[in-house]
Scaffold this active site. Structure first.
Site, PDB file in Angstrom:
ATOM      1  N   GLY A   9       3.040  -0.557  -2.051  1.00  0.00           N
ATOM      2  CA  GLY A   9       1.749  -1.255  -2.056  1.00  0.00           C
ATOM      3  C   GLY A   9       1.779  -2.476  -2.958  1.00  0.00           C
ATOM      4  O   GLY A   9       2.825  -2.811  -3.548  1.00  0.00           O
ATOM      5  N   THR A  28      -1.209   1.617   4.009  1.00  0.00           N
ATOM      6  CA  THR A  28      -1.665   0.296   3.576  1.00  0.00           C
ATOM      7  C   THR A  28      -0.539  -0.479   2.889  1.00  0.00           C
ATOM      8  O   THR A  28      -0.645  -1.687   2.720  1.00  0.00           O
ATOM      9  CB  THR A  28      -2.865   0.395   2.606  1.00  0.00           C
ATOM     10  OG1 THR A  28      -2.516   1.283   1.541  1.00  0.00           O
ATOM     11  CG2 THR A  28      -4.104   0.910   3.318  1.00  0.00           C
ATOM     12  N   ASP A  43       4.394  11.183   3.184  1.00  0.00           N
ATOM     13  CA  ASP A  43       2.968  11.368   2.911  1.00  0.00           C
ATOM     14  C   ASP A  43       2.844  12.306   1.707  1.00  0.00           C
ATOM     15  O   ASP A  43       3.180  13.494   1.803  1.00  0.00           O
ATOM     16  CB  ASP A  43       2.312  11.987   4.156  1.00  0.00           C
ATOM     17  CG  ASP A  43       0.828  12.239   3.965  1.00  0.00           C
ATOM     18  OD1 ASP A  43       0.349  12.219   2.805  1.00  0.00           O
ATOM     19  OD2 ASP A  43       0.154  12.483   4.974  1.00  0.00           O
ATOM     20  N   TYR A  70     -13.935   7.364  -2.328  1.00  0.00           N
ATOM     21  CA  TYR A  70     -12.957   6.831  -3.288  1.00  0.00           C
ATOM     22  C   TYR A  70     -13.349   7.236  -4.709  1.00  0.00           C
ATOM     23  O   TYR A  70     -12.548   7.803  -5.450  1.00  0.00           O
ATOM     24  CB  TYR A  70     -12.909   5.310  -3.138  1.00  0.00           C
ATOM     25  CG  TYR A  70     -11.839   4.629  -3.957  1.00  0.00           C
ATOM     26  CD1 TYR A  70     -10.487   4.827  -3.683  1.00  0.00           C
ATOM     27  CD2 TYR A  70     -12.178   3.763  -5.001  1.00  0.00           C
ATOM     28  CE1 TYR A  70      -9.497   4.189  -4.426  1.00  0.00           C
ATOM     29  CE2 TYR A  70     -11.195   3.116  -5.743  1.00  0.00           C
ATOM     30  CZ  TYR A  70      -9.866   3.325  -5.460  1.00  0.00           C
ATOM     31  OH  TYR A  70      -8.887   2.687  -6.197  1.00  0.00           O
ATOM     32  N   LYS A 111     -11.228   9.927  -6.969  1.00  0.00           N
ATOM     33  CA  LYS A 111     -10.540   9.467  -8.184  1.00  0.00           C
ATOM     34  C   LYS A 111     -11.068  10.249  -9.396  1.00  0.00           C
ATOM     35  O   LYS A 111     -10.321  10.535 -10.333  1.00  0.00           O
ATOM     36  CB  LYS A 111     -10.757   7.966  -8.387  1.00  0.00           C
ATOM     37  CG  LYS A 111      -9.913   7.091  -7.453  1.00  0.00           C
ATOM     38  CD  LYS A 111      -8.430   7.111  -7.816  1.00  0.00           C
ATOM     39  CE  LYS A 111      -7.646   6.084  -7.011  1.00  0.00           C
ATOM     40  NZ  LYS A 111      -6.194   6.174  -7.241  1.00  0.00           N
ATOM     41  N   THR A 153      -7.944  -6.371  -9.808  1.00  0.00           N
ATOM     42  CA  THR A 153      -6.649  -7.000 -10.057  1.00  0.00           C
ATOM     43  C   THR A 153      -6.256  -7.800  -8.822  1.00  0.00           C
ATOM     44  O   THR A 153      -6.608  -7.424  -7.705  1.00  0.00           O
ATOM     45  CB  THR A 153      -5.597  -5.913 -10.352  1.00  0.00           C
ATOM     46  OG1 THR A 153      -6.078  -5.120 -11.438  1.00  0.00           O
ATOM     47  CG2 THR A 153      -4.257  -6.500 -10.747  1.00  0.00           C
TER      48      THR A 153
END
Ligand code: UDP
Length: 321
Positions: free
Chosen positions: A11, A36, A57, A146, A150, A176
């Site tokens: 990524g 992604t 995965d 998300y 997290k 970022t």
């Protein structure tokens, strides 16, 4: 030679971390299912005998042969456009994937480094955000997949730390940017730069008064390494505390690209868009002796140069990232 496993190593941030680890003398194993991520981001490392890429995965059982000194768990779609389109994959990688990665850390007696996020603070009611703030998250909103997963990832990391004595570190990453972001990633930096380079309207969501603070990728990775090598468990905020409105940001990108794009306001595509976000980095400063060094202008110029190539390639009908 120390050996690191990087989940999500193909990524945007994962690949920059791999570059840094290789140059610091690590042997690096990347696990990434390329949902992604892209091998384009790591192709330059492929022939290196100290680098190995495994398409995998990480929600499945993890097996890595040989010793492992540190596991960096970065795997997860992270763009708001992924939240409605890949909600179950996001929940799975942050819940099941973090569990598997912690299991690997435990079995190898390795350090475990979790890439968490400023999204654990949700739409914050405290500003700037300090690590002690518990957040303001809508569990059933579109962003909840998300934010909540997290938050779970942080909880299970602390449970392995407390119950099994795993040496864990949690970083909370704020916005970022830099080269290797996907052009079609939907986040504000690729969107605005792509639009500016094509002289298309720059789409400010809402009235553009929402704020963000943008950190250049090399600064962020330096913070990661300092935390990973420290005796701190975190969570520690890593991000740039210079805050701007999204409108100001659009104007800055228009100026730096020399674009003739007009800046337009369009309705917010998702609910619960945080209205303001800025890290309090006192902990990173005092405990890790870290602070960002790259100015927004320098970082954006490097990023614009990268996207100029990406826009050209996309225009030629090849991959856009
Ligand atoms: N945004 C925008 N135009 C775009 C993309 C994003 O105005 O084309 C805004 C978005 O509403 C948010 C901010 O820019 O307030 C940062 O969005 P991003 O998707 O980069 O990530 P977030 O910080 O929300 O996780």
């Amino acid at each position: 030679m120390p050996r690191a496993v990087v989940t999500g190593g193909a990524g945007f941030l994962g690949s920059h971390l791999c570059d840094r680890l290789i140059s610091d003398g690590y042997d690096v194993v990347v696990l990434d299912n390329l949902i992604t991520g892209s091998t384009d981001n790591i192709v330059h490392l492929m022939g290196n005998p100290h680098f190995r890429f495994i398409k995998y995965d990480v929600t499945e059982y993890l097996f890595v042969d040989g010793k492992v000194d540190v596991i960096f768990h970065l795997a997860s779609p992270a763009s708001p456009i992924d939240f409605p389109t890949r909600p179950i994959q996001i929940l799975k990688v942050n819940a099941l994937g973090t569990h598997k990665a912690l299991g690997l850390a435990r079995s190898k007696s390795a350090r475990f480094f979790l890439a968490s996020t400023s999204e654990v603070y949700g739409d914050p009611l405290m500003h700037p955000q300090v690590e002690e703030y518990w957040g303001n998250v809508n569990p059933v909103g579109v962003r909840g997949v998300y934010d909540e997963s997290k938050r779970f990832a942080e909880s299970i990391t602390m449970a392995y730390h407390r119950t099994h004595g795993v040496d864990t570190k949690i970083v909370r990453i704020f916005n970022t940017y830099g080269p290797r972001m996907r052009l079609d990633d939907g986040r504000v930096v690729p969107n605005f730069i792509g639009q500016a380079l094509r002289n298309e309207p720059i789409t400010v969501y809402g009235n553009g008064s929402q704020t963000r603070s943008f950190c250049y990728c090399s600064d962020l990775i330096d913070g990661f390494i300092r935390l990973a090598n420290s005796n701190e468990a975190g969570p520690i905020n890593i991000g740039n505390p210079t805050e701007r409105t999204i409108m100001e940001f659009a104007q800055e990108i228009k100026r730096l690209t020399g674009s003739s794009s007009e800046i337009v306001m369009v309705p917010l595509p998702t609910a619960d868009d945080p209205k303001q976000r800025r890290p309090d980095i006192t902990k990173a400063r005092t405990l890790l002796n870290w602070e960002p060094k790259v100015s927004l202008e320098d970082g954006l110029l490097k990023t614009i140069a990268y996207f100029q190539e990406a826009v050209k390639k996309a225009g030629n009908g090849s991959r856009s990232h």
